[in-house]
Scaffold this motif. Structure first.
Motif, PDB file in Angstrom:
ATOM      1  N   MET A 170      -1.526   5.269  -9.554  1.00  0.00           N
ATOM      2  CA  MET A 170      -0.878   6.543  -9.283  1.00  0.00           C
ATOM      3  C   MET A 170       0.643   6.400  -9.274  1.00  0.00           C
ATOM      4  O   MET A 170       1.364   7.269  -9.762  1.00  0.00           O
ATOM      5  CB  MET A 170      -1.350   7.083  -7.944  1.00  0.00           C
ATOM      6  N   GLY A 171       1.142   5.290  -8.710  1.00  0.00           N
ATOM      7  CA  GLY A 171       2.577   5.058  -8.677  1.00  0.00           C
ATOM      8  C   GLY A 171       3.178   4.948 -10.063  1.00  0.00           C
ATOM      9  O   GLY A 171       4.233   5.525 -10.345  1.00  0.00           O
ATOM     10  N   ILE A 172       2.493   4.234 -10.959  1.00  0.00           N
ATOM     11  CA  ILE A 172       2.978   4.087 -12.328  1.00  0.00           C
ATOM     12  C   ILE A 172       2.943   5.430 -13.046  1.00  0.00           C
ATOM     13  O   ILE A 172       3.865   5.789 -13.778  1.00  0.00           O
ATOM     14  CB  ILE A 172       2.150   3.026 -13.077  1.00  0.00           C
ATOM     15  N   LYS A 218      -5.374   2.729  -5.560  1.00  0.00           N
ATOM     16  CA  LYS A 218      -5.144   3.416  -6.827  1.00  0.00           C
ATOM     17  C   LYS A 218      -4.749   4.862  -6.599  1.00  0.00           C
ATOM     18  O   LYS A 218      -4.236   5.518  -7.487  1.00  0.00           O
ATOM     19  CB  LYS A 218      -6.415   3.366  -7.681  1.00  0.00           C
ATOM     20  N   ARG A 219      -4.993   5.376  -5.402  1.00  0.00           N
ATOM     21  CA  ARG A 219      -4.783   6.790  -5.134  1.00  0.00           C
ATOM     22  C   ARG A 219      -3.590   7.043  -4.213  1.00  0.00           C
ATOM     23  O   ARG A 219      -3.569   8.046  -3.517  1.00  0.00           O
ATOM     24  CB  ARG A 219      -6.046   7.368  -4.514  1.00  0.00           C
ATOM     25  N   GLY A 220      -2.635   6.143  -4.172  1.00  0.00           N
ATOM     26  CA  GLY A 220      -1.494   6.361  -3.296  1.00  0.00           C
ATOM     27  C   GLY A 220      -0.353   5.407  -3.594  1.00  0.00           C
ATOM     28  O   GLY A 220      -0.415   4.608  -4.518  1.00  0.00           O
ATOM     29  N   LEU A 221       0.695   5.487  -2.773  1.00  0.00           N
ATOM     30  CA  LEU A 221       1.834   4.582  -2.875  1.00  0.00           C
ATOM     31  C   LEU A 221       1.744   3.589  -1.720  1.00  0.00           C
ATOM     32  O   LEU A 221       1.906   3.975  -0.565  1.00  0.00           O
ATOM     33  CB  LEU A 221       3.144   5.368  -2.811  1.00  0.00           C
ATOM     34  N   PHE A 222       1.479   2.338  -2.037  1.00  0.00           N
ATOM     35  CA  PHE A 222       1.253   1.356  -0.993  1.00  0.00           C
ATOM     36  C   PHE A 222       2.393   0.355  -0.852  1.00  0.00           C
ATOM     37  O   PHE A 222       2.387  -0.440   0.073  1.00  0.00           O
ATOM     38  CB  PHE A 222      -0.074   0.620  -1.247  1.00  0.00           C
ATOM     39  N   ALA A 223       3.366   0.362  -1.752  1.00  0.00           N
ATOM     40  CA  ALA A 223       4.571  -0.481  -1.681  1.00  0.00           C
ATOM     41  C   ALA A 223       4.254  -1.947  -1.424  1.00  0.00           C
ATOM     42  O   ALA A 223       4.874  -2.592  -0.592  1.00  0.00           O
ATOM     43  CB  ALA A 223       5.534   0.056  -0.628  1.00  0.00           C
ATOM     44  N   GLY A 224       3.263  -2.468  -2.129  1.00  0.00           N
ATOM     45  CA  GLY A 224       2.937  -3.896  -2.026  1.00  0.00           C
ATOM     46  C   GLY A 224       2.028  -4.275  -0.880  1.00  0.00           C
ATOM     47  O   GLY A 224       1.702  -5.445  -0.713  1.00  0.00           O
ATOM     48  N   ARG A 225       1.608  -3.329  -0.082  1.00  0.00           N
ATOM     49  CA  ARG A 225       0.722  -3.633   1.048  1.00  0.00           C
ATOM     50  C   ARG A 225      -0.728  -3.549   0.604  1.00  0.00           C
ATOM     51  O   ARG A 225      -1.127  -2.577  -0.049  1.00  0.00           O
ATOM     52  CB  ARG A 225       0.960  -2.664   2.209  1.00  0.00           C
TER      53      ARG A 225
END
Length: 149
Positions: free
Chosen positions: A124-126, A45-52
Motif C-alpha cells: 500500500m505504501g508503494i 500490506k494494508r497500511g503504513l508500518f514504517a519498518g515495524r
C-alpha cells in the motif's frame, strides 16, 4: 503469503492503472526497490508500518526462568490523515512509529515523497507513493494565475 518482486510489480501496476500513469523514472525506482524475494506480513500490506513488523522472542518466568516463545505485534492505529495533494482525508492503518515519522516529515504527502522506495516495505505504501508522486508532478506542471482585487 510472500510476493516475489515481479508479481508485486504487476499487482502495483494494475492498481495504478498501467505504466502510462507513472511519473518518469518511477518504474525504474520501483524495480530497484522491490527485491525478488521480499517477504511482508499480510497485515502490513494494508497500511503504513514504517519498518515495524512482528518480533519474536522468549517470555521468561520470574520464578524458574522457564522460557516460552512469544511475539510482539506492532502498535497499529486506524487513523484519518489529510492529504493536501489529494485534497481529502485518507483512512489508513499506521503504526505509532509511522505517525511520528509523518509528523516529522510535515504530513502524509511529504512523508510519502521523502521516503525512498526501498524503505517502503508495504504494498500500500508503494502504491500511495507512486500515486502521490504522479499527482505532485502534475501540480508542478499547472499554471497558476493570481487575480488582483
Amino acid at each position: 503469503m510472500a510476493f516475489r518482486g515481479k508479481e508485486m510489480m504487476k499487482k502495483i501496476m494494475a492498481k495504478i492503472g498501467g505504466e502510462k500513469n507513472l511519473a518518469p523514472g518511477v518504474k525504474q525506482a520501483l524495480k530497484q526497490a522491490i527485491p525478488n524475494s521480499k517477504v511482508v506480513m499480510n497485515r502490513a500490506k494494508r497500511g503504513l508500518f514504517a519498518g515495524r513488523h512482528i518480533q519474536f522472542g522468549n517470555q521468561i518466568s520470574e520464578d524458574g526462568g522457564n522460557k516460552s516463545r512469544r511475539s510482539w505485534k506492532p502498535n497499529v492505529q486506524d487513523k484519518r490523515l489529510f492529504s493536501y495533494i489529494l485534497d481529502r482525508h485518507v483512512r489508513v492503518k499506521v503504526t505509532t512509529h509511522a505517525i511520528r515519522c509523518i509528523d516529522k516529515a510535515g504530513g502524509i504527502d511529504e512523508y510519502l515523497l521523502k521516503t525512498p522506495y526501498h524503505k517502503m516495505d508495504t504494498e500500500m505504501g508503494i502504491l500511495w507513493k507512486a500515486k502521490i508522486e504522479k499527482l505532485y508532478e502534475e501540480l508542478g506542471n499547472m499554471e497558476v494565475v493570481f487575480f488582483t482585487p
